[in-house]
Structures are given as structure tokens and as C-alpha cells.
Design an enzyme around this catalytic site. Sequence first.
Site, PDB file in Angstrom:
ATOM      1  N   GLU A 194       0.844  -1.213   0.000  1.00 55.21           N
ATOM      2  CA  GLU A 194       0.000   0.000   0.000  1.00 55.21           C
ATOM      3  C   GLU A 194       0.873   1.254   0.000  1.00 55.21           C
ATOM      4  OE1 GLU A 194      -3.250  -0.152   2.844  1.00 55.21           O
ATOM      5  OE2 GLU A 194      -4.108  -1.891   1.814  1.00 55.21           O
ATOM      6  N   GLU A 317      -4.864  -8.677  -0.415  1.00 52.29           N
ATOM      7  CA  GLU A 317      -5.666  -8.371   0.789  1.00 52.29           C
ATOM      8  C   GLU A 317      -7.119  -8.255   0.363  1.00 52.29           C
ATOM      9  OE1 GLU A 317      -4.401  -5.303   3.499  1.00 52.29           O
ATOM     10  OE2 GLU A 317      -2.281  -5.812   3.167  1.00 52.29           O
TER      11      GLU A 317
HETATM   12  O1  AHR Z   1      -5.155  -5.946   6.849  1.00 49.18           O
HETATM   13  C1  AHR Z   1      -5.106  -4.799   7.626  1.00 49.18           C
HETATM   14  C2  AHR Z   1      -4.457  -3.631   6.899  1.00 49.18           C
HETATM   15  O2  AHR Z   1      -5.247  -3.260   5.822  1.00 49.18           O
HETATM   16  C3  AHR Z   1      -3.114  -3.902   6.271  1.00 49.18           C
HETATM   17  O3  AHR Z   1      -2.075  -3.764   7.176  1.00 49.18           O
HETATM   18  C4  AHR Z   1      -3.033  -2.853   5.213  1.00 49.18           C
HETATM   19  O4  AHR Z   1      -2.234  -3.249   4.128  1.00 49.18           O
HETATM   20  C5  AHR Z   1      -4.477  -2.623   4.836  1.00 49.18           C
HETATM   21  O5  AHR Z   1      -4.796  -1.282   4.802  1.00 49.18           O
END
Ligand code: AHR
Length: 514
Positions: A194, A317
Site C-alpha cells: 500500500e 488483501e
Molecule cells: O489488513 C489490515 C491492513 O489493511 C493492512 O495492514 C493494510 O495493508 C491494509 O490497509
Amino acid sequence: MKQFLVVVALVCSVAFAYAQPSNHIVVSTSLAKQQISKHIYGHFSEHLGRCIYGGFFVEENSTVPNTRRIRTDIVDALKKINIPNLRWPGGCFADEYHWSDGIGDRSQRPKMINTHWGGVVEDNSFGTHEFLDLCGLLGTEPYICGNLGSGSVEEMSKWVEYLNFDGVSPMAELRKKNGHPEPFKVKYWGVGNENWGCGGNMTAEFYADQYKRYATYARNYGDTRLMKIAGGANSFDYNWTETLMRKVPLNMMWGISLHYYTIPKTWDSKGSATAFGEAEYFSALKSCLKMEELVTKHSTVMDRYDPDKRVALVVDEWGIWTDVEPGTNPGFLYQQNSLRDALIAASTLNIFNNHSDRVKMANLAQTINVLQALILTNKEKMLLTPTYYVFDLFKAHQDATLIPLSIQSKDYVVGAEKLPAINGSGSIDKNGTITLTLVNIDPANSQEVALDVADVQSLRVSGQVITAPKYTDHNTFEKPGVVKPQPFDGAKKSKTGLTVTLPAKSVVALTLAR
Ligand code: AHR
């Protein structure tokens, strides 16, 4: 006049009922050719809340059965669903993590503050060797995310050397000194996380340039070819994907990531994991099904630069993100997991399967005690969530060949909004066994589905179903078996295939064996 209006309303509702198409699925076995990568069924474990500490990794001298502090019951449960890869150490944590703090004598390891997740002290007792020990016990492929946000090119380059070089070098010597003479041969390598946000607040242009620097010095050693994954877009940011595809030579990246979370209400007030009504149920499913649009559009952008689909879309994710359980640390992201989450997991996995020409890897966030977890723990107790059972039902798709399904579905209507009531995906394995995974998101109505399947008379049909009386139903430490798979007998052979009755709010896995 009043009578006239009643008649009009009646006619309209009958017309609407007839206008609803019947549920019909064509199972095109003869068109099966695309492999569904097992890595779509990957998971993610961050140094966040009780995922690692209080989850996988127990206290020294704990009475909970463990191997080198890694919980046996968790390992056994995850082995049953064949988890193919595990992403670590973050998430946002990855871009603050300095790997060399997590090796060597544990008592000498420096401590750090986990600023993202609750501001707790991280003692670095779970580091590179412990993670790779965990992967070894699970029989899973490690996927390490390096620090691009606050680290350096040198730091990431040395981590790769430490992990993978089989010769004489400063990093290989250090690894040997720390008890591992053989290289670990870690292939999957994320280059930041991210980086548009917690990983450095970069623009796409700036990140693309940084990616090239970091990726250049993350070397292949021996026969270990790195599968480098560029930190990709947030949800609908197609410009990010476009910029990476335009600026980074395709042979410099194995994949580009994408992060997308299902949010029932809003980011500021996400909604409860277990106390919600139908409006919130509907909006969560609607948010989840957006994954179809996202994957399609990011793939279309990628197609422009990479029509041969050499670069993978890695959804590393995904999952539902609700409010934390009342009374728990807001920074620990601990949430319960209901039948709704099983429908969300199954619908998302169906989307990934159906896009497996481009989606080669995905990672549910997160494995234990965080967000859409597979497993929850409370000291020595542990429970399997409805989401865990979805991965169990879907595991036959791993590395099988996708069977394209053409699906015509009735609508699930709430007020002025509607969603397709059913979704699904299918595959055939090397023994010729067909697996069909079907979801009915309609919480009130079962759905009868006509499936066209060739040669059905010669196939043995069996199945399992996940459902419960209420979509808020969930497993607790006191009642761990409220939502779990049951045998399914709702499939009957017909002349052209099968007639399947999917119960309201259910996930069904059908096995058609020779
Ligand atoms: O999964 C929780 C968080 O969500 C992670 O650390 C991040 O990459 C995302 O914003």
C-alpha cells in the site's frame, strides 16, 4: 379507482415474477482449459493484534500444545484446508519492519513500537526463522513482503541474499550462524505494501520508479527465481495499475497487487460483525460483489500492455472489515465471523476462480483473530469460523482446471436495489472429478437451479452445504459448531443435468465423480 389500482399492482407483481428469469447454469466441461492456481487460496498474517502473538505463536513455556512455540491445533486445522501460501509480515507493518531486528538470539533482539496497530511493543521474537519454521510446519509457500516505505534498497537486497544465497557471502554466513545452513529459497516477494498510503504516501509515478530500484537489487540466487509482486492499487484506482504497467518493464514483475475490503456501511462506521439487519446484509454483499467489476477493470487495463497475461493480478488483501468486537482494542481489528462472511468468502472465491486467467494469487485478510479470520483463539481454546469451512469446501478447486459456467440468475431484491441471487464457479481435476461451488445470497428464498451437465448419468453426485437459521449466526467458544458444513442432498439428476435446490443464504459444494 382504488380497486383499479389494486388490480394494477397485482398485475405488475405477477408480471415481475414472470419477468424474473429462472435460475439456469450451463456447465461447459468441454471448454475447460484454464488452470485455477492454488495460490488463489492464500492467506495473510500480519504483526497485528493477536494474529501472530496470541494466535500462531504462544508464550515461552505455554501449556498449549506447540512445536517451537507454534500452536499445533492451528497448524493441524490449516493443513486440512491445504493453505498454499502465507503472506507476512504485513500489511502496513511490512513498511516499518526491519528484518535484521528479528534474527539471532531472541533475548538480544531490539524491541520496536508497532505504530500502526495499537502502539504495542513488538519484541521481534517472531522473525524470519520463526515465520519460515511456521511455513515448513504448514507445508506452505512463504510470501514475504519487503519494506520499501521506510527501508532501503540495501536492506531488502540483503534480506533476499540472507534467505536464498547458497554460497559464501556475509548474509549467507549470518544465516548459517543463526542455525540454517541451507538457503530457504523464498520465491514470492512483495516489494512494499500500500505504497499509496501507509507504505509511504507515494504517487503511482514515484512508486513505479522506486519499484524498479528495489526490484533490480532483489536478486535471483541459484535456481530460486523470484516472483516479485509490485505494490498495487487501492480498490478502484485504475490509474495506479495503468502507471505500473506503463512504467515497469513486464519482465521486472511477476505480479501487481490489488487490495479491496468489503465494508458493510462506511469506513468510519463499518457495522457490527454479528448484529445487523437485512439492509446491512444486502449492502455488505453488494460491496463484496464489486470485486467482479474491480478484477475485470484492472485486468482490462493490464490487457492493454500485456495481452498474453504474463503479469498476474494478485489480490493479496481481501475480506470483510467490520467494527471490532465491543470491548476489544480498536487497533487489534478483532471481529467475529458470521454466516454472512461465509457467503462473502465463497462469492469472492467464485469471482477469483472465474478470472483465473489473470488472478493467480490472493490472500484473505487475515488468518487468525484479525478481520475475516479463519480461526479465532481465546487462550487455549480455538474455533473454526464459517469462513474456514468455505476454504475447506473450495479446496478441490486448487490447481484444477476451470470449467466456464454461464449463469442466469433470479434477483435478490431489497427495496429499489437488486443483486443476482446466485453465483458460482466450477472446475475439473486430473481424475475427472467436477467440483461446482454455488452460492445463494437470498436470505429468505431457496433457489431451484437447472444445471446443464454433459454425461451426468455416469457421474456420482454428492455435496456439502453451509447454512444456518440466521445470517448473523456464528461460532463461539461456548458453541463452536453453530455454522459448519453438513451433507447436502438437494441435487437430483434430470435428463440434461441436475436440478439443485440451494437453501436460502447458503454455500453448496457439489462433487460429480466418475
Ligand atoms: O489488513 C489490515 C491492513 O489493511 C493492512 O495492514 C493494510 O495493508 C491494509 O490497509
